[in-house]
Design a protein around this motif. Structure first.
Motif, PDB file in Angstrom:
ATOM      1  N   SER A  23      14.346  29.748   9.517  1.00 48.51           N
ATOM      2  CA  SER A  23      13.370  29.526   8.463  1.00 48.51           C
ATOM      3  C   SER A  23      13.955  28.556   7.439  1.00 48.51           C
ATOM      4  O   SER A  23      14.511  28.973   6.417  1.00 48.51           O
ATOM      5  N   PRO A  24      13.891  27.242   7.740  1.00 43.64           N
ATOM      6  CA  PRO A  24      14.492  26.244   6.841  1.00 43.64           C
ATOM      7  C   PRO A  24      13.901  26.337   5.428  1.00 43.64           C
ATOM      8  O   PRO A  24      12.759  26.772   5.281  1.00 43.64           O
ATOM      9  N   PRO A  25      14.657  25.909   4.391  1.00 41.90           N
ATOM     10  CA  PRO A  25      15.981  25.306   4.517  1.00 41.90           C
ATOM     11  C   PRO A  25      17.138  26.299   4.470  1.00 41.90           C
ATOM     12  O   PRO A  25      18.230  25.990   4.917  1.00 41.90           O
ATOM     13  N   VAL A  26      16.900  27.526   3.951  1.00 44.44           N
ATOM     14  CA  VAL A  26      18.034  28.442   3.746  1.00 44.44           C
ATOM     15  C   VAL A  26      17.799  29.829   4.327  1.00 44.44           C
ATOM     16  O   VAL A  26      18.494  30.779   3.986  1.00 44.44           O
ATOM     17  N   ASN A  27      16.820  29.964   5.227  1.00 44.68           N
ATOM     18  CA  ASN A  27      16.556  31.246   5.880  1.00 44.68           C
ATOM     19  C   ASN A  27      16.329  32.383   4.882  1.00 44.68           C
ATOM     20  O   ASN A  27      16.805  33.504   5.085  1.00 44.68           O
ATOM     21  N   ARG A  60      21.823  25.354   8.560  1.00 47.80           N
ATOM     22  CA  ARG A  60      23.093  25.190   7.853  1.00 47.80           C
ATOM     23  C   ARG A  60      23.637  26.459   7.226  1.00 47.80           C
ATOM     24  O   ARG A  60      24.724  26.442   6.652  1.00 47.80           O
ATOM     25  N   THR A  61      22.888  27.565   7.303  1.00 47.30           N
ATOM     26  CA  THR A  61      23.367  28.756   6.617  1.00 47.30           C
ATOM     27  C   THR A  61      22.801  30.034   7.213  1.00 47.30           C
ATOM     28  O   THR A  61      21.760  30.017   7.879  1.00 47.30           O
ATOM     29  N   PHE A  62      23.522  31.120   6.989  1.00 44.91           N
ATOM     30  CA  PHE A  62      22.996  32.462   7.231  1.00 44.91           C
ATOM     31  C   PHE A  62      21.911  32.695   6.182  1.00 44.91           C
ATOM     32  O   PHE A  62      21.532  31.792   5.442  1.00 44.91           O
ATOM     33  N   ILE A  63      21.392  33.891   6.099  1.00 47.50           N
ATOM     34  CA  ILE A  63      20.364  34.200   5.098  1.00 47.50           C
ATOM     35  C   ILE A  63      20.969  34.009   3.702  1.00 47.50           C
ATOM     36  O   ILE A  63      21.898  34.711   3.319  1.00 47.50           O
ATOM     37  N   ALA A  64      20.450  33.020   2.972  1.00 47.09           N
ATOM     38  CA  ALA A  64      21.056  32.661   1.685  1.00 47.09           C
ATOM     39  C   ALA A  64      20.516  33.483   0.523  1.00 47.09           C
ATOM     40  O   ALA A  64      20.931  33.288  -0.617  1.00 47.09           O
ATOM     41  N   GLY A  65      19.587  34.399   0.776  1.00 40.78           N
ATOM     42  CA  GLY A  65      19.100  35.256  -0.296  1.00 40.78           C
ATOM     43  C   GLY A  65      17.649  35.624  -0.128  1.00 40.78           C
ATOM     44  O   GLY A  65      17.005  35.304   0.878  1.00 40.78           O
ATOM     45  N   ALA A  96      26.416  41.052  12.597  1.00 47.74           N
ATOM     46  CA  ALA A  96      25.934  39.891  11.839  1.00 47.74           C
ATOM     47  C   ALA A  96      26.909  38.745  12.021  1.00 47.74           C
ATOM     48  O   ALA A  96      28.124  38.915  11.836  1.00 47.74           O
ATOM     49  N   ALA A  97      26.396  37.573  12.388  1.00 43.45           N
ATOM     50  CA  ALA A  97      27.219  36.371  12.561  1.00 43.45           C
ATOM     51  C   ALA A  97      26.943  35.442  11.385  1.00 43.45           C
ATOM     52  O   ALA A  97      25.890  34.808  11.311  1.00 43.45           O
ATOM     53  N   ILE A  98      27.889  35.354  10.456  1.00 51.60           N
ATOM     54  CA  ILE A  98      27.660  34.685   9.173  1.00 51.60           C
ATOM     55  C   ILE A  98      28.276  33.289   9.158  1.00 51.60           C
ATOM     56  O   ILE A  98      29.460  33.119   9.456  1.00 51.60           O
ATOM     57  N   HIS A  99      27.458  32.300   8.795  1.00 51.62           N
ATOM     58  CA  HIS A  99      27.973  30.963   8.504  1.00 51.62           C
ATOM     59  C   HIS A  99      27.282  30.465   7.242  1.00 51.62           C
ATOM     60  O   HIS A  99      26.293  31.036   6.796  1.00 51.62           O
ATOM     61  N   GLY A 100      27.816  29.417   6.646  1.00 52.86           N
ATOM     62  CA  GLY A 100      27.219  28.942   5.390  1.00 52.86           C
ATOM     63  C   GLY A 100      27.396  30.000   4.316  1.00 52.86           C
ATOM     64  O   GLY A 100      28.517  30.349   3.957  1.00 52.86           O
ATOM     65  N   THR A 101      26.284  30.500   3.803  1.00 57.95           N
ATOM     66  CA  THR A 101      26.346  31.511   2.749  1.00 57.95           C
ATOM     67  C   THR A 101      25.490  32.714   3.111  1.00 57.95           C
ATOM     68  O   THR A 101      24.389  32.576   3.623  1.00 57.95           O
TER      69      THR A 101
END
Length: 694
Positions: A23-27, A60-65, A96-101
């Motif tokens: 779900s761009p841009p930051v899920n 570019r990121t895991f779920i950012a918030g 959970a596989a975390i990348h980005g934030t």
């Protein structure tokens, strides 16, 4: 691959079920993402071909918030609580596989999984406190059960993230994956199954709470340690209370207490203002008449004219962004002193552990000093940072125009002067712009960018992008005396001076504004900035200020001379009221024929704040600022306006524009047309609207 929702898919990859959020841009955790994750867990649990589950994110990121646009709207099921409960209840290990934030609700989602792995560059945190709220999906209850109470207190009340290596050290993640994250997470999940490891439900873990349960003074000590930093903020205290609930109550009751404390903040003015400011900061970077696809000038090198306090600080911003700097001074002595201060500032940062020695050495390797202006002929941008004198600045820009290559941006750090007039001495006024840094320039986040009547769109777009590159928050404004920040500041300064003529003392005015939430009042701020700066500006304009001039004539320039409006004993930065200044004030009142009187705190506050609001309305009418929220960004980041009050224009909306107009009219009757409400302010008040409506 099966699409669970528009944003989430499920696929059995061998014996591992993979749920992918895209779900761009930051899920962000919108309804579609929440519903998709829950549906994916249910699909994996029912899939007999898989023995474990991996939650991974595309992009570019895991779920950012959380999806902040859903704040304040009716909730849609499933809630994040329900998603997390489904993950915890899954009969197969969920990784959970975390990348980005993984921030806020993103980290809370990860905490609902049985295990977490991360890429080496991942960051995790719970930044909700920065929006005036607390983690509302179990973050205050689960995090202390994983990392311990002291670490959870620090992370949640500061809102600052930690890196993957620290997360591994404190047990927040189980493994750091080098290489392909999804494949590494699948391998980890298979190992969990092969080794017969348990399904770790954080909600059942209590061992890390033992330290706090045996040390009842831990919370009181922590409150004392952050009291100065969190002064007047409501959210940090509620965060602490929620973590106390994690220690003192069973998990389900702790969740209920977290929810109560969350809603208390969510419905309050502080959180509303902080969430408003979150969007205001992002809006400030947008210039309505400058298209997104405007071509940018490539900035590879910079020249700074002046190695004083401002010039040196400005240079440090570029150096830390990896941009080579040539700094110019008129004498070798001034140049050596300026570079020595830059080195000293970097060394202090290294000694505090906020910078490595290698990073400092790299910055200094990019710095070149010279006394020859010709040496900057090939730089891409020049920023002039000499003292506020129009003739001097015109002379410098005339020389820069002749020396600098075609296409170079010529910028001035002036805080008040007419940049149209400065640009007019060049043959390239479209390349002239104001870049007003705030002191100390290497620390303060605001960059007030000032467009002239002829500044090109390309130069504006380049400078807005450059601000972000050097770690600043930009706001574009137009040319007028003092631009936006200082023009409004002047209104407050006028009233602060008038108040001490009429009966208050500097410490009275400063105390009221400090209690309001500002880092210091106008007189303490003048002493910090240096009273000689404004004295020189007044002299250049032929203006007088009896009290301020008398103080400067005694050589009392502020903290740097040990005396100003206050005394600073033995090099201390703590202001001490001085009878000498009180005598100066009493004499000035007598000379002006003013009979001094008692002035209430309420009057001090209104007479300092309301002229600022009125001036802001005039600035909007004149088109000097694009949005009321831009004024708020300037005042929060440039002058320390408390973010929990949103900015002066947001504060006006909160107290009601009709109330502001009513008070201004009362003062107009009492003191004259200085207090006449701005037409925009009157119109909005009469229509029952706010500055945001404008």
């Amino acid at each position: 691959m099966t699409a669970i929702t528009e944003f989430v898919s499920y696929e059995a990859e061998g014996d591992v079920g993979v749920i992918t959020v895209d779900s761009p841009p930051v899920n962000a955790l919108s309804f579609g993402v929440r519903a998709g994750i829950k549906g994916g867990i249910e699909a994996a649990d029912a899939d007999s071909s898989v023995s474990s589950v991996v939650l991974v994110c595309a992009g570019r990121t895991f779920i950012a918030g959380a999806d902040i646009t859903e704040f304040g709207k009716p909730p849609k099921a499933p809630s994040l609580h329900e998603v997390i409960a489904a993950m915890e209840a899954c009969s197969k290990p969920v990784v959970a596989a975390i990348h980005g934030t993984a921030l806020g609700g993103g980290l809370e989602t990860a905490l609902g999984c049985h295990y977490r792995v991360a890429s080496p560059t991942a960051k995790v945190g719970l930044p909700e406190v920065k929006l005036g709220i607390l983690p509302g999906a179990g973050g205050t209850q689960r995090l202390p059960r994983v990392v311990g109470v002291p670490m959870a207190l620090e992370m949640i009340t500061s809102g600052n993230p930690i890196g993957a290596s620290k997360a591994l050290e404190v047990g927040l993640v189980s493994e750091i994956i080098d290489g392909d994250l999804k494949e590494g997470a699948k391998a980890f999940a298979r190992k969990v199954v092969a080794d017969g490891l348990p399904l770790v439900k954080i909600s059942d873990q209590n061992d890390k709470l033992k330290e706090a349960r045996e040390n009842p003074g831990m919370f009181a000590d922590f409150r004392k340690s952050i009291a100065r930093k969190t002064r007047n903020f409501e959210a940090p205290e509620n965060c602490i209370k929620a973590i106390e609930a994690a220690v003192e109550l069973p998990f389900p009751d702790g969740l209920k207490r977290e929810r109560e404390l969350f809603m208390e903040l969510m419905q309050g003015e502080q959180s509303f203002s902080q969430r408003y400011f979150f969007f205001a900061e992002r809006q400030a970077a947008k210039i309505p008449d400058v298209p997104k696809d405007t071509p940018l000038i490539d900035i590879k090198t910079a020249g700074i004219i002046g190695a004083g306090t401002m010039g040196g600080g400005i240079a440090m911003n570029f150096l830390q962004a990896g941009i080579p700097v040539i700094i110019v001074e008129t004498t070798q002595e001034a140049l050596d002193n300026g570079i020595a201060i830059i080195k000293k500032n970097y060394a202090a940062t290294v000694s505090k552990g906020r910078m490595s020695q290698d990073a400092m050495d790299k910055c200094l390797s990019l710095l070149t000093g010279t006394t020859n202006l010709e040496d900057i002929k090939d730089v891409d941008i020049v920023i002039e940072a000499v003292f506020e004198n129009m003739d001097v600045k015109k002379e410098i820009f005339t020389k820069l125009d002749a020396i600098c290559k075609d296409g170079a941006i010529l910028a001035t750090n002036t805080s008040t002067l007419d940049i149209n007039e400065i640009g007019a001495v060049t043959k390239r006024p479209e390349y002239v712009i104001g870049l007003h840094f705030f002191s100390p320039a290497n620390v303060m986040k605001l960059l007030e960018e000032v467009r002239t009547d002829k500044t090109s769109k390309s130069v504006m777009a380049t400078c807005m992008a450059l601000a972000k590159r050097i770690g600043k928050v930009p706001a574009m404004v137009g040319v007028c005396d003092g631009f936006v920040g200082n023009r409004i500041l002047h209104r407050r300064a006028e009233q602060a001076t008038q108040l001490i003529l009429e009966g208050a003392l500097p410490q009275d005015v400063d105390r009221v504004l400090y209690d309001f939430g500002l880092p210091m009042g106008p007189f303490a701020m003048a002493d910090l900035a240096g009273n000689d700066v404004s004295w020189r500006i007044r002299q250049g304009k032929g203006q007088k200020s009896p009290i301020a001039d008398a103080i400067c004539e005694l050589g009392r320039f502020g903290q740097k001379t040990g005396a100003g409006y206050y005394l600073y004993k033995d090099g201390s930065r703590t202001p001490t009221p001085d009878p000498v200044v009180e005598d100066i004030i009493l004499k000035a009142s007598k000379d002006a024929g003013i009979e001094r009187r008692e002035i209430s705190d309420e009057e001090i506050l209104k007479r300092c704040i309301y002229p600022m609001i009125n001036e802001g309305a005039k600035i909007l009418e004149e088109g000097i600022a694009t949005r009321a929220s831009d004024i708020d960004v300037i005042w929060v980041y440039g002058y320390g306006w408390p973010i929990y009050r949103g900015g002066p224009m947001r504060y006006a909306d909160y107290i009601g524009l009709d109330n502001v107009v009513k008070t201004l009219r009362e003062y107009q009757e009492q003191y004259g047309d200085y207090w006449k409400p701005a037409p925009l302010l009157e119109r909005l008040a009469s229509e029952g609207k706010t500055f945001q409506d404008a």
